[in-house]
Design a protein around this motif. Structure first.
Motif, PDB file in Angstrom:
ATOM      1  N   VAL A 128      38.639  72.654  75.785  1.00 48.87           N
ATOM      2  CA  VAL A 128      37.940  72.978  77.072  1.00 48.87           C
ATOM      3  C   VAL A 128      36.925  73.894  76.780  1.00 48.87           C
ATOM      4  O   VAL A 128      35.638  73.919  76.818  1.00 48.87           O
ATOM      5  CB  VAL A 128      38.818  73.293  78.211  1.00 48.87           C
ATOM      6  CG1 VAL A 128      37.738  73.709  79.416  1.00 48.87           C
ATOM      7  CG2 VAL A 128      39.659  71.960  78.743  1.00 48.87           C
ATOM      8  N   THR A 129      37.438  75.342  76.282  1.00 48.33           N
ATOM      9  CA  THR A 129      36.379  76.178  75.619  1.00 48.33           C
ATOM     10  C   THR A 129      35.487  75.633  74.599  1.00 48.33           C
ATOM     11  O   THR A 129      34.115  75.712  74.653  1.00 48.33           O
ATOM     12  CB  THR A 129      37.359  77.218  74.938  1.00 48.33           C
ATOM     13  OG1 THR A 129      38.297  77.703  75.906  1.00 48.33           O
ATOM     14  CG2 THR A 129      36.345  78.444  74.414  1.00 48.33           C
ATOM     15  N   LEU A 130      35.794  74.939  73.645  1.00 49.64           N
ATOM     16  CA  LEU A 130      34.996  74.347  72.523  1.00 49.64           C
ATOM     17  C   LEU A 130      34.059  73.366  73.291  1.00 49.64           C
ATOM     18  O   LEU A 130      32.914  73.406  73.028  1.00 49.64           O
ATOM     19  CB  LEU A 130      35.769  73.726  71.496  1.00 49.64           C
ATOM     20  CG  LEU A 130      36.553  74.759  70.494  1.00 49.64           C
ATOM     21  CD1 LEU A 130      37.447  74.078  69.559  1.00 49.64           C
ATOM     22  CD2 LEU A 130      35.445  75.469  69.919  1.00 49.64           C
ATOM     23  N   GLU A 131      34.385  72.451  74.150  1.00 47.83           N
ATOM     24  CA  GLU A 131      33.490  71.517  74.830  1.00 47.83           C
ATOM     25  C   GLU A 131      32.458  72.198  75.543  1.00 47.83           C
ATOM     26  O   GLU A 131      31.428  72.025  75.416  1.00 47.83           O
ATOM     27  CB  GLU A 131      34.219  70.830  75.817  1.00 47.83           C
ATOM     28  CG  GLU A 131      33.527  69.887  76.665  1.00 47.83           C
ATOM     29  CD  GLU A 131      33.076  68.629  75.941  1.00 47.83           C
ATOM     30  OE1 GLU A 131      34.083  68.039  75.116  1.00 47.83           O
ATOM     31  OE2 GLU A 131      32.307  67.874  76.762  1.00 47.83           O
ATOM     32  N   LEU A 132      33.016  73.084  76.326  1.00 43.07           N
ATOM     33  CA  LEU A 132      31.925  74.138  77.191  1.00 43.07           C
ATOM     34  C   LEU A 132      30.978  74.990  76.496  1.00 43.07           C
ATOM     35  O   LEU A 132      29.858  74.998  76.560  1.00 43.07           O
ATOM     36  CB  LEU A 132      32.606  74.888  78.313  1.00 43.07           C
ATOM     37  CG  LEU A 132      33.665  74.073  79.304  1.00 43.07           C
ATOM     38  CD1 LEU A 132      34.517  75.196  80.206  1.00 43.07           C
ATOM     39  CD2 LEU A 132      32.609  73.372  80.200  1.00 43.07           C
TER      40      LEU A 132
END
Lengths: 109, 109
Positions: free
Chosen positions: A98-102
């Protein structure tokens, strides 16, 4: 001054500061605000989220096992849930994805 | 019982428990043991690391800005450092990418 000799007020301040340091380190290193929002329920919100309402909610079982609860934000993350929670069975991998996506959305924009 | 009315020993225990809960939540959700190892220095070690000696070390500047310090483990992560720290300038993205890399090694094996 040793903790045992401190007055309660002073001791309380010292511990509050320690918890704040911990919370800040979490935010700076993992990118999430981590909050206890109920008995054994934690919410996290990413520094890269579009809105502070985009929270993920987890419940820790009595045996210490966390599981994701549904939130409006989690329901937008079906692919990452399938891959990292259902197939890989890893909450840290899911949270990291989720962090990498955002973060990638922000740095591309 | 309100915190202000607690005896110092009792108060200390209550706060220690709170810090432990926080530490456990960090481990369960982000996948790292987070430890303060010096003034403004934090070490993290992944639940997916091959060895507990595989730590990442960060220093938080006076202005609150974290930076990665070199460790034997960090020196094995050149590609992720280039991509996420140097180009993307994001410690959370770097830390997340390390989790995904380590977790995928474990689940493939």
């Amino acid at each position: 001054m040793k903790q045992a000799q401190m007055l309660p007020e002073r001791l309380k301040e010292a511990f509050k500061e320690r918890i704040k340091d911990f919370r800040d380190a979490c935010y700076n290193l993992f990118g999430y605000k981590l909050k206890l929002v109920g008995q054994r329920r934690w919410s996290i919100s990413s520094m890269y989220a579009d809105s502070p309402d985009d929270v993920l909610l987890f419940e820790i079982s009595h045996s210490g096992e966390p599981s994701l609860l549904e939130t409006p934000f989690s329901s937008t993350l079906g692919d990452l849930i399938s891959l990292h929670l259902m197939r890989q069975n890893s909450i840290p991998a899911f949270v990291s994805a989720v962090t990498l996506e955002l973060a990638s959305r922000q740095t591309i924009a």
